[in-house]
Structure formats: structure tokens, C-alpha cells
Design a protein around this motif. Structure first.
Motif, PDB file in Angstrom:
ATOM      1  N   THR A 163      25.750  86.774   3.385  1.00  0.00           N
ATOM      2  CA  THR A 163      25.597  86.681   4.778  1.00  0.00           C
ATOM      3  C   THR A 163      26.164  85.179   5.301  1.00  0.00           C
ATOM      4  N   TRP A 164      25.766  84.305   4.531  1.00  0.00           N
ATOM      5  CA  TRP A 164      26.205  83.071   4.910  1.00  0.00           C
ATOM      6  C   TRP A 164      27.754  82.996   5.189  1.00  0.00           C
ATOM      7  N   TYR A 165      28.375  83.368   4.197  1.00  0.00           N
ATOM      8  CA  TYR A 165      30.038  83.429   4.407  1.00  0.00           C
ATOM      9  C   TYR A 165      30.477  84.202   5.522  1.00  0.00           C
ATOM     10  N   TYR A 166      29.719  85.410   5.846  1.00  0.00           N
ATOM     11  CA  TYR A 166      30.253  86.220   6.872  1.00  0.00           C
ATOM     12  C   TYR A 166      30.067  85.606   8.160  1.00  0.00           C
ATOM     13  N   LYS A 167      28.601  84.962   8.522  1.00  0.00           N
ATOM     14  CA  LYS A 167      28.512  84.186   9.648  1.00  0.00           C
ATOM     15  C   LYS A 167      29.379  83.097   9.810  1.00  0.00           C
ATOM     16  N   LEU A 168      29.819  82.420   8.641  1.00  0.00           N
ATOM     17  CA  LEU A 168      30.782  81.477   8.602  1.00  0.00           C
ATOM     18  C   LEU A 168      32.099  81.604   9.152  1.00  0.00           C
ATOM     19  N   LEU A 169      32.561  82.793   8.699  1.00  0.00           N
ATOM     20  CA  LEU A 169      34.018  82.997   8.704  1.00  0.00           C
ATOM     21  C   LEU A 169      34.169  84.023  10.043  1.00  0.00           C
ATOM     22  N   ARG A 170      33.275  84.804  10.609  1.00  0.00           N
ATOM     23  CA  ARG A 170      33.583  85.692  11.700  1.00  0.00           C
ATOM     24  C   ARG A 170      34.116  84.979  12.736  1.00  0.00           C
ATOM     25  N   PRO A 171      33.678  84.071  13.009  1.00  0.00           N
ATOM     26  CA  PRO A 171      34.102  83.435  14.515  1.00  0.00           C
ATOM     27  C   PRO A 171      35.744  83.022  14.315  1.00  0.00           C
ATOM     28  N   HIS A 172      36.152  82.922  13.075  1.00  0.00           N
ATOM     29  CA  HIS A 172      37.450  82.526  12.869  1.00  0.00           C
ATOM     30  C   HIS A 172      38.388  83.871  12.278  1.00  0.00           C
ATOM     31  N   ALA A 173      37.657  84.928  12.276  1.00  0.00           N
ATOM     32  CA  ALA A 173      38.530  85.992  11.765  1.00  0.00           C
ATOM     33  C   ALA A 173      38.475  87.316  12.603  1.00  0.00           C
ATOM     34  N   THR A 174      39.434  88.230  12.331  1.00  0.00           N
ATOM     35  CA  THR A 174      39.090  89.592  13.148  1.00  0.00           C
ATOM     36  C   THR A 174      38.376  90.585  12.054  1.00  0.00           C
ATOM     37  N   ARG A 175      38.225  90.131  10.908  1.00  0.00           N
ATOM     38  CA  ARG A 175      37.826  90.971   9.936  1.00  0.00           C
ATOM     39  C   ARG A 175      37.305  90.346   8.800  1.00  0.00           C
ATOM     40  N   VAL A 176      35.870  90.559   8.463  1.00  0.00           N
ATOM     41  CA  VAL A 176      35.469  89.876   7.308  1.00  0.00           C
ATOM     42  C   VAL A 176      35.053  90.813   6.091  1.00  0.00           C
ATOM     43  N   ASP A 177      35.517  90.918   4.849  1.00  0.00           N
ATOM     44  CA  ASP A 177      34.851  91.899   3.889  1.00  0.00           C
ATOM     45  C   ASP A 177      34.401  91.183   2.691  1.00  0.00           C
ATOM     46  N   VAL A 178      33.042  91.192   2.587  1.00  0.00           N
ATOM     47  CA  VAL A 178      32.537  90.511   1.618  1.00  0.00           C
ATOM     48  C   VAL A 178      31.715  91.501   0.593  1.00  0.00           C
ATOM     49  N   TRP A 179      32.205  91.108  -0.968  1.00  0.00           N
ATOM     50  CA  TRP A 179      31.257  92.094  -1.586  1.00  0.00           C
ATOM     51  C   TRP A 179      30.859  91.272  -3.165  1.00  0.00           C
ATOM     52  N   ARG A 180      29.905  91.766  -3.636  1.00  0.00           N
ATOM     53  CA  ARG A 180      29.798  91.358  -5.262  1.00  0.00           C
ATOM     54  C   ARG A 180      29.593  92.098  -6.130  1.00  0.00           C
ATOM     55  N   THR A 181      30.122  91.836  -7.318  1.00  0.00           N
ATOM     56  CA  THR A 181      30.242  92.701  -8.314  1.00  0.00           C
ATOM     57  C   THR A 181      29.864  92.013  -9.580  1.00  0.00           C
ATOM     58  N   THR A 182      29.102  92.535 -10.652  1.00  0.00           N
ATOM     59  CA  THR A 182      28.760  92.107 -11.707  1.00  0.00           C
ATOM     60  C   THR A 182      29.686  92.894 -12.793  1.00  0.00           C
ATOM     61  N   TYR A 183      30.590  92.008 -13.409  1.00  0.00           N
ATOM     62  CA  TYR A 183      31.247  92.324 -14.622  1.00  0.00           C
ATOM     63  C   TYR A 183      30.474  92.051 -15.801  1.00  0.00           C
ATOM     64  N   HIS A 184      30.487  93.044 -16.694  1.00  0.00           N
ATOM     65  CA  HIS A 184      29.864  93.009 -18.020  1.00  0.00           C
ATOM     66  C   HIS A 184      30.882  92.544 -19.037  1.00  0.00           C
ATOM     67  N   HIS A 185      31.343  91.507 -19.328  1.00  0.00           N
ATOM     68  CA  HIS A 185      32.220  91.421 -20.428  1.00  0.00           C
ATOM     69  C   HIS A 185      31.737  91.404 -21.715  1.00  0.00           C
ATOM     70  N   VAL A 186      32.523  92.192 -22.550  1.00  0.00           N
ATOM     71  CA  VAL A 186      32.418  92.512 -23.885  1.00  0.00           C
ATOM     72  C   VAL A 186      33.030  91.417 -24.890  1.00  0.00           C
ATOM     73  N   LEU A 187      32.096  90.747 -25.363  1.00  0.00           N
ATOM     74  CA  LEU A 187      32.916  89.280 -26.018  1.00  0.00           C
ATOM     75  C   LEU A 187      32.517  89.576 -27.680  1.00  0.00           C
TER      76      LEU A 187
END
Ligand code: SAM
Length: 260
Positions: free
Chosen positions: A172-196
Motif C-alpha cells: 500500500t505504501w508503494y502504491y500511494k507513493l507511485l500513484r500520483p506519478h503513474a497512469t497505472r501501478v501494479d503491486v504483488w507479493r510472491t513467496t518462492y520456496h527455493h529447494v536448496l
């Protein structure tokens, strides 16, 4: 706190997957110019060049070792040494980048509230700022680093180590920061489960190439060995080794694509 291209590339396949996912979300036909800020050894730049083969691509990083490795890897592209904190688009072409990529780097750069709008101003109309940052400071691997750094035997030298990474702010922080400077803001979060496949040692090696660097740099070699041995022991409970000898390293990451 120098970066080592060799240490970083040990887990290159795992570290490069997020930039593919990030660039797949950049919807642009034929960008003219693109820059990879914090390009590292050129792994993210290579993905950028594959995704947009017609673009003139520049890589930029503050580590001479990384820039050397990137130039060897992609001799036909231009790579410049410098700091993102003072980077600006060239004066003769201030809004000339169609893509600004910053993959796995801005977590080390302060003042996002002024940095991100500055990057947006360096974009052409319709250009995209594409950012991916690890969002893993609350994961056990990071909590244990900070916990050990606060122990009396290390605290004297490591009181500022945890501050090297930027404090976590959310989508939300990044969305609010960037929205006035952008026509579109796409933000998502993913958890990778790396097999080591290397078990607990592999987790230590992974973070030696990234998150552990500010914790190890202030220590002498004997202290570094002591810190790593205790860190390794602490990881065993948090990341149990599985029957096949591997460990799963859950790794949450935050992605932002902002279109000017
Ligand atoms: C984790 S690596 C990411 C490399 C690559 N972009 C990738 O996707 O794997 C972070 C890189 O950012 C660079 N870096 C860190 N702080 C920087 C700054 N202030 N300015 C420029 N580069 C920086 C480091 O030298 C390192 O090469």
C-alpha cells in the motif's frame, strides 16, 4: 561492504527467476532504451535483453567486481559504475528511458519516498519502472542474524549492521507513493520456496552472498567463523533438513510495476 560476483552467482538460477516474472508483467511492444539499475553480474540484464531484444540496454552498478563480471558476460552491452542514490537520466534526454529495471537492489538504497518519483521522471511517457525487492526481513533467516548481532560478543561491532537494509514498507505504501506519478501501478507479493540441495550449509552460502554481508564485513576472520558457525546451528531448527537432504527456503518478494 563489497559485493562478490562469484558468491552471488552461486544460486543464480534461483535468484534470476523473479526478474523473469517481473519483466513478464511489463507490457510494452518495442522499448527503445532500458536501464538495469543494480545490474549485479549481468544476470538480470541478460533477462532484460532476452525479453526486449530491440532495446538499447545499459547496466549500472556500484560494485566494480559486479561491473567487470557483467562486461565479461555481455560484452556488447554498456555497463557503467555508479551509485543509484546519485543516478540521474542524462541531461540531454531526461525522460528517455522506456524501462527502468531495479531487481533485488532497492532494498539497499535509502529514501524511497524521493528515489521512486525521481526514477519515474526519468521514464518516457508510457515507460515502466519495474522493481522487485526481497520482503524477507521477518523470515527466520533474517531474525536470527539480527538476534545474533545483538549478543554481547558481537554487539559492539554489529550495532549498525541491521540498518543496512531499508526498513520494510508494504504494498500500500508503494502504491500511494507511485500513484500520483503513474497512469497505472501494479503491486504483488510472491513467496518462492527455493529447494536448496545443500541443506543448512546452502542457506548460509545463500545469505553470505546477500543479507549476511553487512553482518560479516565488520568482523575479523575468527569472529566471522564464530558468527557463521552459530548462525548455521540456529538455522537447523528453523529450516529442517528433509529426507532427500535438501531444505526449503521460503523467500517472500515484493514486485512493483509503475507505468508513467
Ligand atoms: C542482490 S544484487 C542484484 C543483482 C541483479 N540485479 C539480480 O537481479 O540478481 C544487488 C546489486 O546491487 C548493487 N548495489 C547495491 N547498492 C547499490 C547502489 N546504491 N547503487 C548501485 N548499485 C548498488 C550491488 O553492487 C549488487 O550488484
Amino acid at each position: 561492504m563489497s559485493w562478490s560476483a562469484q558468491q552471488y552467482t552461486t544460486f543464480e538460477k534461483e535468484r534470476t527467476r523473479p526478474v523473469r516474472d517481473l519483466l513478464n508483467a511489463v507490457d510494452m511492444e518495442s522499448p527503445r532504451r532500458a536501464i538495469d539499475l543494480g545490474c549485479g553480474p549481468g544476470n538480470s540484464t541478460e533477462v532484460l535483453a532476452e525479453r526486449f531484444p530491440g532495446a538499447a540496454i545499459l547496466g549500472f552498478d556500484s560494485s566494480a567486481d559486479m561491473i567487470d563480471a557483467a562486461r565479461r558476460r555481455l560484452p556488447r552491452l554498456q555497463f557503467d559504475l555508479g551509485d543509484i542514490q546519485t543516478w540521474n537520466a542524462p541531461e540531454d534526454d531526461p525522460g528517455g528511458f522506456d524501462i527502468i529495471l531495479a531487481n533485488a537492489v532497492l532494498q539497499w538504497v535509502p529514501n524511497h519516498d524521493s528515489l521512486m518519483p525521481r526514477l519515474m521522471r526519468a521514464l518516457s511517457d508510457g515507460g515502466s519502472l519495474a522493481v522487485q525487492m526481497p520482503d524477507n526481513l521477518e523470515e527466520p533467516a533474517h531474525q536470527l542474524m539480527r538476534q545474533m548481532a545483538s549478543e554481547p560478543r558481537f554487539a559492539g561491532k554489529l550495532s549498525t549492521a541491521a540498518g543496512s537494509r531499508q526498513a520494510r514498507v508494504d504494498a500500500t505504501w508503494y502504491y500511494k507513493l507511485l500513484r500520483p506519478h503513474a497512469t497505472r501501478v501494479d503491486v504483488w507479493r510472491t513467496t518462492y520456496h527455493h529447494v536448496l540441495s545443500g541443506g543448512t550449509d546452502a542457506i548460509v552460502e545463500w545469505f553470505k552472498g546477500s543479507g549476511l554481508r553487512p553482518f560479516l564485513a565488520p568482523l575479523d576472520p575468527v569472529e566471522q567463523q564464530a558468527f557463521l558457525a552459530d548462525y548455521r546451528a540456529a538455522l537447523i531448527d528453523a529450516y529442517p533438513v528433509m529426507a532427500d537432504g535438501s531444505v526449503l527456503l521460503p523467500f517472500p518478494r515484493l514486485f512493483v510495476v509503475a507505468v508513467r
